[in-house]
Design a protein around this motif. Structure first.
Motif, short mmCIF file in Angstrom:
data_model
loop_
_atom_site.label_atom_id
_atom_site.label_comp_id
_atom_site.label_asym_id
_atom_site.label_seq_id
_atom_site.Cartn_x
_atom_site.Cartn_y
_atom_site.Cartn_z
N ARG A 182 1.49 -3.88 -14.98
CA ARG A 182 0.75 -2.76 -15.43
C ARG A 182 0.05 -2.99 -16.98
NH1 ARG A 182 5.54 -0.57 -13.36
NH2 ARG A 182 4.97 1.07 -11.68
N PRO A 183 -1.06 -2.53 -17.22
CA PRO A 183 -1.91 -1.33 -16.55
C PRO A 183 -2.55 -2.26 -15.41
CG PRO A 183 -3.01 -1.93 -18.45
CD PRO A 183 -1.61 -2.73 -18.67
N ALA A 184 -3.11 -1.28 -14.47
CA ALA A 184 -3.72 -1.81 -13.29
C ALA A 184 -5.29 -2.22 -13.64
CB ALA A 184 -3.59 -1.05 -12.01
N ASP A 185 -5.79 -1.56 -14.64
CA ASP A 185 -6.93 -1.64 -15.24
C ASP A 185 -7.03 -1.79 -16.57
OD1 ASP A 185 -9.54 -1.38 -16.16
OD2 ASP A 185 -10.19 -0.13 -14.63
N TYR A 186 -7.20 -2.84 -17.16
CA TYR A 186 -7.32 -3.17 -18.64
C TYR A 186 -8.62 -3.77 -19.16
CZ TYR A 186 -5.92 -4.87 -23.13
OH TYR A 186 -5.70 -5.02 -24.99
N LYS A 187 -9.22 -2.82 -19.91
CA LYS A 187 -10.60 -3.02 -20.41
C LYS A 187 -11.62 -3.47 -19.13
CE LYS A 187 -9.23 -4.94 -24.64
NZ LYS A 187 -9.14 -6.18 -26.06
N GLY A 188 -11.23 -2.88 -18.22
CA GLY A 188 -12.28 -3.12 -17.11
C GLY A 188 -11.77 -4.51 -16.22
N TRP A 189 -10.79 -5.06 -16.68
CA TRP A 189 -10.22 -6.30 -16.07
C TRP A 189 -9.14 -5.57 -14.93
CZ3 TRP A 189 -8.82 -8.53 -21.17
CH2 TRP A 189 -10.25 -9.05 -21.86
N LYS A 190 -9.32 -5.74 -13.73
CA LYS A 190 -8.53 -5.10 -12.72
C LYS A 190 -7.71 -5.93 -11.86
CE LYS A 190 -12.07 -1.29 -12.42
NZ LYS A 190 -13.02 -0.49 -11.10
N VAL A 191 -6.49 -5.44 -11.66
CA VAL A 191 -5.65 -6.03 -10.61
C VAL A 191 -6.13 -6.03 -9.37
CG1 VAL A 191 -3.34 -5.76 -9.69
CG2 VAL A 191 -3.41 -5.33 -12.06
N PRO A 192 -6.30 -7.16 -8.47
CA PRO A 192 -6.74 -7.15 -7.23
C PRO A 192 -6.19 -6.06 -6.31
CG PRO A 192 -6.18 -9.45 -7.62
CD PRO A 192 -5.56 -8.39 -8.78
N ASP A 193 -7.20 -5.31 -5.62
CA ASP A 193 -6.96 -3.92 -4.94
C ASP A 193 -5.77 -4.33 -3.79
OD1 ASP A 193 -8.82 -2.54 -6.01
OD2 ASP A 193 -10.40 -3.14 -4.76
N ILE A 194 -5.67 -5.67 -3.31
CA ILE A 194 -4.83 -5.83 -2.16
C ILE A 194 -3.34 -5.93 -2.82
CG2 ILE A 194 -4.89 -8.48 -2.58
CD1 ILE A 194 -4.29 -6.59 0.77
N LEU A 195 -3.12 -5.98 -3.99
CA LEU A 195 -1.60 -6.12 -4.61
C LEU A 195 -1.33 -4.36 -4.65
CD1 LEU A 195 -1.64 -8.71 -7.17
CD2 LEU A 195 -0.73 -8.93 -4.99
N LEU A 196 -2.35 -3.56 -4.66
CA LEU A 196 -2.00 -2.16 -4.75
C LEU A 196 -2.03 -1.27 -3.65
CD1 LEU A 196 -4.41 -1.54 -7.84
CD2 LEU A 196 -2.01 -2.26 -8.01
N SER A 197 -2.44 -1.93 -2.73
CA SER A 197 -2.70 -1.39 -1.07
C SER A 197 -1.21 -1.12 -0.66
CB SER A 197 -3.32 -2.31 -0.33
OG SER A 197 -2.30 -3.70 0.12
N GLY A 198 0.01 -1.57 -0.89
CA GLY A 198 1.15 -1.23 -0.08
C GLY A 198 1.13 -1.84 1.11
N HIS A 199 0.28 -2.70 1.68
CA HIS A 199 0.59 -3.41 3.09
C HIS A 199 0.96 -4.59 2.83
CE1 HIS A 199 -2.19 -0.34 4.88
NE2 HIS A 199 -3.15 -0.68 3.94
N GLN A 200 2.48 -4.64 2.98
CA GLN A 200 3.20 -5.86 2.81
C GLN A 200 2.79 -7.07 3.26
OE1 GLN A 200 5.32 -5.87 0.16
NE2 GLN A 200 5.73 -8.06 0.23
N ALA A 201 2.56 -7.14 4.56
CA ALA A 201 2.13 -8.27 5.19
C ALA A 201 0.84 -8.80 4.89
CB ALA A 201 1.91 -7.96 6.95
N LYS A 202 -0.31 -7.94 4.63
CA LYS A 202 -1.30 -8.40 4.19
C LYS A 202 -1.36 -8.84 2.67
CE LYS A 202 -4.21 -5.20 6.74
NZ LYS A 202 -5.46 -4.28 6.77
N ILE A 203 -0.34 -8.34 2.04
CA ILE A 203 -0.07 -8.95 0.56
C ILE A 203 0.51 -10.34 0.53
CG2 ILE A 203 1.35 -8.68 -1.44
CD1 ILE A 203 0.92 -5.48 -1.19
N GLU A 204 1.42 -10.44 1.43
CA GLU A 204 1.97 -11.67 1.48
C GLU A 204 1.01 -13.06 2.23
OE1 GLU A 204 5.46 -11.24 3.94
OE2 GLU A 204 6.61 -10.11 2.57
N GLU A 205 0.05 -12.41 3.05
CA GLU A 205 -0.78 -13.12 3.52
C GLU A 205 -1.89 -13.78 2.11
OE1 GLU A 205 -4.54 -13.58 6.52
OE2 GLU A 205 -3.20 -11.88 6.77
#
Length: 227
Positions: A182-205
């Motif tokens: 956190r934060p997921a958005d800092y000065k417009g620098w964002k965490v990749p959407d996949i990591l916020l998706s909640g889809h564990q298998a896709k995240i691991e891939e």
């Protein structure tokens, strides 16, 4: 597990072995790390443990007698899986070694110092010579502390989240993927959407692909070792 470290300058080991994960593991009784002052095993009234090299070579050399005394004493008390000497011409230390040594019962690490050690020590006492890189330090205390840290953190219970150690860089010969918090958005620098998706298998891939890409970019030699 017990790790005995032999040093002519034991003060150099005070800080790295008495803080953070190594200290917690010691406090929990998971590992016993004992530092031996080589000078305590000298018979010289001035506690000398080094002398000039034969053959007019430059530099001082650790003598065989005090090293013999301490290693022989330790071996009379317990069996050791390995007697390691920290040396720039030893085998390069890596995560696979750390994994293997973390399952051992007893280790001795002899810290090199000065110009080196009497070669007879290497011939008659040392079972493994280990280097941390192609460069020379004043002594082997820092390499010994680094190896101890790498080994101890793998002992079950040393780290609160044991799965964390399994995802470290080099565990599968890959670099670790990028991590965010956190934060997921800092000065417009964002965490990749996949990591916020909640889809564990896709995240691991995604994490695995990131590890591959980072390894190809930064350490392609690690991928060569897998082939």
């Amino acid at each position: 597990m017990r790790i005995d470290i032999i040093s002519a300058v034991p003060e150099l080991l005070d800080s790295p072995l008495n803080h953070s994960i190594v200290k917690r593991a010691r406090d929990k009784g998971l590992v016993e790390v004992v530092v031996h002052n080589l000078r305590d095993y000298s018979t010289d009234k001035h506690r000398h443990v080094d002398d000039y090299a034969f053959g007019f070579s430059a530099g001082m050399v650790l003598q065989i007698e005090p090293v013999d005394r301490v290693i022989t004493l330790l071996r009379s008390q317990r069996d050791y899986d390995e007697v390691i000497y920290t040396s720039p011409d030893g085998e390069r230390f890596n995560q696979r070694m750390a994994n293997r040594y973390s399952m051992y019962e007893n280790l001795i690490i002899l810290c090199g110092h000065y110009k080196g050690i009497d070669h007879r020590i290497r011939e008659h006492f040392i079972t493994k010579e280990i280097s941390i890189g192609d460069f020379v330090l004043t002594g082997g205390e820092l390499p010994a502390a680094m190896m101890a840290d790498a080994i101890v953190r793998l002992i079950p219970g040393a780290i609160g989240d044991e799965t964390s150690a399994l995802s470290d860089s080099f565990q599968d010969n890959l670099l670790a993927p990028p991590v965010y918090t956190r934060p997921a958005d800092y000065k417009g620098w964002k965490v990749p959407d996949i990591l916020l998706s909640g889809h564990q298998a896709k995240i691991e891939e995604w994490l695995h692909q990131q590890s591959l890409e980072r390894t190809r970019l930064l350490r392609p030699d690690l991928l060569d070792e897998q082939e």
